[in-house]
Structure formats: structure tokens, C-alpha cells
Design a protein around this motif. Structure first.
Motif, short mmCIF file in Angstrom:
data_model
loop_
_atom_site.label_atom_id
_atom_site.label_comp_id
_atom_site.label_asym_id
_atom_site.label_seq_id
_atom_site.Cartn_x
_atom_site.Cartn_y
_atom_site.Cartn_z
N GLU A 16 0.84 -1.20 0.00
CA GLU A 16 0.00 0.00 0.00
C GLU A 16 0.87 1.26 0.00
OE1 GLU A 16 -3.75 1.74 2.57
OE2 GLU A 16 -2.11 0.78 3.65
N THR A 17 1.93 1.26 0.79
CA THR A 17 2.85 2.40 0.83
C THR A 17 3.54 2.58 -0.52
OG1 THR A 17 3.23 2.10 3.20
CG2 THR A 17 4.91 3.33 1.98
N MET A 18 3.95 1.48 -1.14
CA MET A 18 4.57 1.56 -2.46
C MET A 18 3.56 2.08 -3.49
SD MET A 18 7.82 0.53 -2.42
CE MET A 18 8.24 -0.26 -3.99
N ALA A 19 2.30 1.65 -3.39
CA ALA A 19 1.27 2.08 -4.33
C ALA A 19 1.08 3.59 -4.27
CB ALA A 19 -0.05 1.37 -4.03
N GLU A 24 2.09 8.95 -6.76
CA GLU A 24 2.77 10.25 -6.70
C GLU A 24 3.58 10.48 -7.98
OE1 GLU A 24 5.28 10.92 -3.29
OE2 GLU A 24 3.78 10.05 -1.95
N GLY A 25 4.31 9.43 -8.39
CA GLY A 25 5.11 9.54 -9.61
C GLY A 25 4.26 9.80 -10.84
N CYS A 26 3.12 9.13 -10.92
CA CYS A 26 2.20 9.35 -12.04
C CYS A 26 1.74 10.80 -12.08
CB CYS A 26 0.98 8.44 -11.93
SG CYS A 26 1.31 6.68 -12.06
N SER A 164 10.28 -2.49 -6.19
CA SER A 164 10.04 -3.46 -5.12
C SER A 164 10.64 -2.98 -3.81
CB SER A 164 10.63 -4.83 -5.49
OG SER A 164 12.03 -4.74 -5.69
N THR A 165 10.23 -3.66 -2.75
CA THR A 165 10.76 -3.40 -1.42
C THR A 165 10.93 -4.72 -0.69
OG1 THR A 165 10.53 -2.05 0.59
CG2 THR A 165 8.51 -3.08 -0.27
N ALA A 183 9.58 3.43 -6.81
CA ALA A 183 8.14 3.38 -7.07
C ALA A 183 7.67 4.66 -7.76
CB ALA A 183 7.38 3.16 -5.76
N ARG A 184 8.15 5.80 -7.27
CA ARG A 184 7.80 7.08 -7.90
C ARG A 184 8.31 7.14 -9.34
NH1 ARG A 184 9.84 8.89 -2.92
NH2 ARG A 184 8.14 9.25 -1.43
#
Length: 199
Positions: A16-19, A24-26, A164-165, A183-184
Motif C-alpha cells: 500500500e505504501t509503495m502504491a 505520486e510519480g504518475c 520493489s521493497t 516506485a515514484r
């Protein structure tokens, strides 16, 4: 305006945090980014007993909305080196979209979280990317222009197949700065590609 769906499943909150970082990047690329999650299929009492993060702000995704997006970025933790049943169950309902070719030509990408460095990150990413390829989507990875995935100075995720994390076996490690930057970057990269294709 380019529309991107960030579709995820998260058990303990790492994905969820990565999503959120992907979204944000989008948005940094000027795209509209919608966060949606797939439904939890584990019985509530078992999920609560295992410490699942059941309170999540994103609404549950509707398969009928998938064709509305220019790109779909899928994220889920690994389960024995593949996507978890919750995410697979969601995609198993998309046969009607597949029959119509509704997702052909859209951009697809993936991100994941594993307990260990070699806990199946790449095979989990490929299990999600394979589904997107079957839908005729064009696949983007995390290119090496994101240099944060290089180096051995810290524990971090990232591969050319997606962001990934690494959460550690007890879930104690939260996504680090390099993971979130990856991720961003993935979100911005995919949104930029989708925008170019849409012109």
C-alpha cells in the motif's frame, strides 16, 4: 489527460505504501492517478488474527473500470514466488475484457514486496506481467536510468522488471527511501509513456 490506475493488494501495508508512491510519480508526470485495491478474500477473523492491515483508504477496484485507463500499474506482495490469490482472483474475473480486447495497447507495469532479498521478487513481478501480456498490454519495467536500484550500500529493492521493497520476515522493515524513489520513478515513467502513446 492521461489516466493511470494503480491497482494493488496489500496484506500488512508495505505494498500500500509503495502504491501511494507509484501514484505520486504518475501525478508528477501530469497524469490522473487513481488508487484502487483488490478485495480481501481471507475470512475476517483469520485476517485480524494474523495482523492484516484491513483498514485501507483506497476503494475496491471494479473490473469494468479497467478499460477507462491508459495504463495500469499492478502491485502485490509475493506468495511463494508469485502474485497472491487475492490479485489472481481479481484478474481471473477479466475474461470478458480479454474476449473484447479491451486492454490491448495500454501500458502495464508491476511492483512488489517480499520478506527477503531472494524471496521471489522477480517471479512475482513476472506473474503479474504475464497476465498483463495476455491482455495485450505493452509492458514497462523499471529502467536502469533509475540508478537508485544499483549499489550494495544498503538493503533495497528494485529490478529492471519493476519496483520493489523488502519487508523482512517479520514485516518490520518499511519501504526505504530508495524503494519509494523507485516506485515514484516507475509511476512517472509509465505515465509519461502512456501520455506519449495517447498523442
Amino acid at each position: 489527460m492521461t489516466k493511470v490506475l494503480v491497482l494493488y493488494y496489500s496484506t500488512y501495508g508495505h505494498t500500500e505504501t509503495m502504491a501511494a508512491a507509484v501514484a505520486e510519480g504518475c501525478r508528477a508526470a501530469g497524469a490522473v492517478a487513481d488508487l484502487r485495491r483488490v478485495a480481501e478474500t481471507v475470512p475476517d477473523d483469520i485476517a485480524r488474527g494474523a495482523g492484516f492491515k484491513l483498514e485501507q483508504t483506497a476503494v475496491v477496484a471494479d473490473i469494468n473500470e479497467l478499460p477507462d485507463y491508459d495504463a495500469i500499474i499492478v502491485g502485490a506482495p509475493t506468495r511463494f514466488g508469485r502474485m497472491p490469490a487475492q490479485m489472481a482472483q481479481f484478474w481471473d474475473q477479466t475474461g470478458g475484457l480479454w474476449m473484447k480486447g479491451a486492454l490491448i495497447g495500454k501500458i502495464g507495469a508491476a511492483f512488489t514486496s517480499t520478506a527477503t532479498q531472494h524471496g521471489g521478487q522477480e517471479t512475482t513481478l513476472f506473474s503479474m506481467l504475464t497476465t498483463l501480456l495476455h491482455h495485450g498490454m505493452l509492458i514497462s519495467g523499471l529502467p536502469y536510468s533509475f540508478t537508485g536500484q544499483m549499489g550494495l550500500e544498503a538493503v533495497k529493492g528494485g529490478s529492471p522488471y519493476g519496483a520493489s521493497t523488502i519487508a523482512d520476515g517479520d514485516g518490520s522493515r518499511q519501504p526505504g527511501a530508495a524503494d519509494l524513489d523507485g516506485a515514484r520513478f516507475l509511476g512517472q515513467h509509465v505515465a509519461t509513456l502512456a501520455g506519449r502513446l495517447g498523442k
